[in-house]
Motif scaffolding. Structure first.
Motif, mmCIF file in Angstrom:
data_model
loop_
_atom_site.group_PDB
_atom_site.id
_atom_site.type_symbol
_atom_site.label_atom_id
_atom_site.label_comp_id
_atom_site.label_asym_id
_atom_site.label_seq_id
_atom_site.Cartn_x
_atom_site.Cartn_y
_atom_site.Cartn_z
ATOM 1 N N THR A 64 8.583 45.406 55.616
ATOM 2 C CA THR A 64 7.890 46.686 55.508
ATOM 3 C C THR A 64 8.838 47.837 55.796
ATOM 4 O O THR A 64 8.866 48.836 55.073
ATOM 5 N N ARG A 81 11.280 48.335 52.906
ATOM 6 C CA ARG A 81 10.627 48.992 51.768
ATOM 7 C C ARG A 81 10.416 50.474 52.033
ATOM 8 O O ARG A 81 10.588 51.302 51.144
ATOM 9 N N ASN A 82 10.036 50.819 53.256
ATOM 10 C CA ASN A 82 9.850 52.231 53.601
ATOM 11 C C ASN A 82 11.163 52.993 53.491
ATOM 12 O O ASN A 82 11.186 54.129 53.025
ATOM 13 N N ASP A 116 11.896 53.541 49.864
ATOM 14 C CA ASP A 116 11.049 54.605 49.330
ATOM 15 C C ASP A 116 11.554 55.972 49.766
ATOM 16 O O ASP A 116 11.558 56.924 48.986
ATOM 17 N N ARG A 117 11.988 56.080 51.012
ATOM 18 C CA ARG A 117 12.505 57.342 51.529
ATOM 19 C C ARG A 117 13.766 57.737 50.777
ATOM 20 O O ARG A 117 13.933 58.888 50.378
ATOM 21 N N GLN A 136 14.602 56.865 47.772
ATOM 22 C CA GLN A 136 14.172 57.232 46.421
ATOM 23 C C GLN A 136 13.654 58.664 46.421
ATOM 24 O O GLN A 136 13.996 59.455 45.553
ATOM 25 N N ARG A 137 12.843 59.004 47.399
ATOM 26 C CA ARG A 137 12.279 60.357 47.486
ATOM 27 C C ARG A 137 13.377 61.390 47.704
ATOM 28 O O ARG A 137 13.348 62.471 47.113
ATOM 29 N N GLU A 180 15.057 61.998 44.407
ATOM 30 C CA GLU A 180 14.196 62.813 43.554
ATOM 31 C C GLU A 180 14.248 64.284 43.964
ATOM 32 O O GLU A 180 14.311 65.174 43.117
#
Length: 97
Positions: free
Chosen positions: A49, A52-53, A56-57, A59-60, A63
């Motif tokens: 978990t 994955r977090n 995601d961070r 990736q953000r 972006e």
């Protein structure tokens, strides 16, 4: 009547160990990996978990950096257009007199 409780020492695992454990869990399953490594399955689930977090961070953040660059380009273009418009307005105002 107090019972003496022995506190078990918390083991800290390196990031490399965690990554290897997660890779093993992907190959053979979380329960099997936990059993092979002598861990609780919940520990591997927590590591997964968290990984994955973090992904995601990241990736953000990428972006947001791309959006920031795009907005800077837009601002630069708008400023250039405004400068040209001001020069044109000044030129035509000068020739009107």
């Amino acid at each position: 009547m107090s019972k003496s409780k022995t506190k078990s020492k918390r083991t800290r695992y390196s990031q490399a160990y965690r990554d290897e454990a997660l890779a093993l869990a992907e190959r053979v399953g979380v329960s099997e990996a936990a059993q092979q490594l002598g861990l609780q399955p919940a520990q591997i689930y927590q590591w997964r978990t968290k990984a994955r977090n973090e992904a995601d961070r990241s990736q953000r953040e990428r972006e947001l950096a791309e959006e920031n660059a795009r907005l800077k380009r837009q601002l630069s273009e708008a400023n250039e257009e405004l400068s040209i418009t001001k020069k044109a307005a000044a030129y035509f105002a000068k020739n009107q007199k």
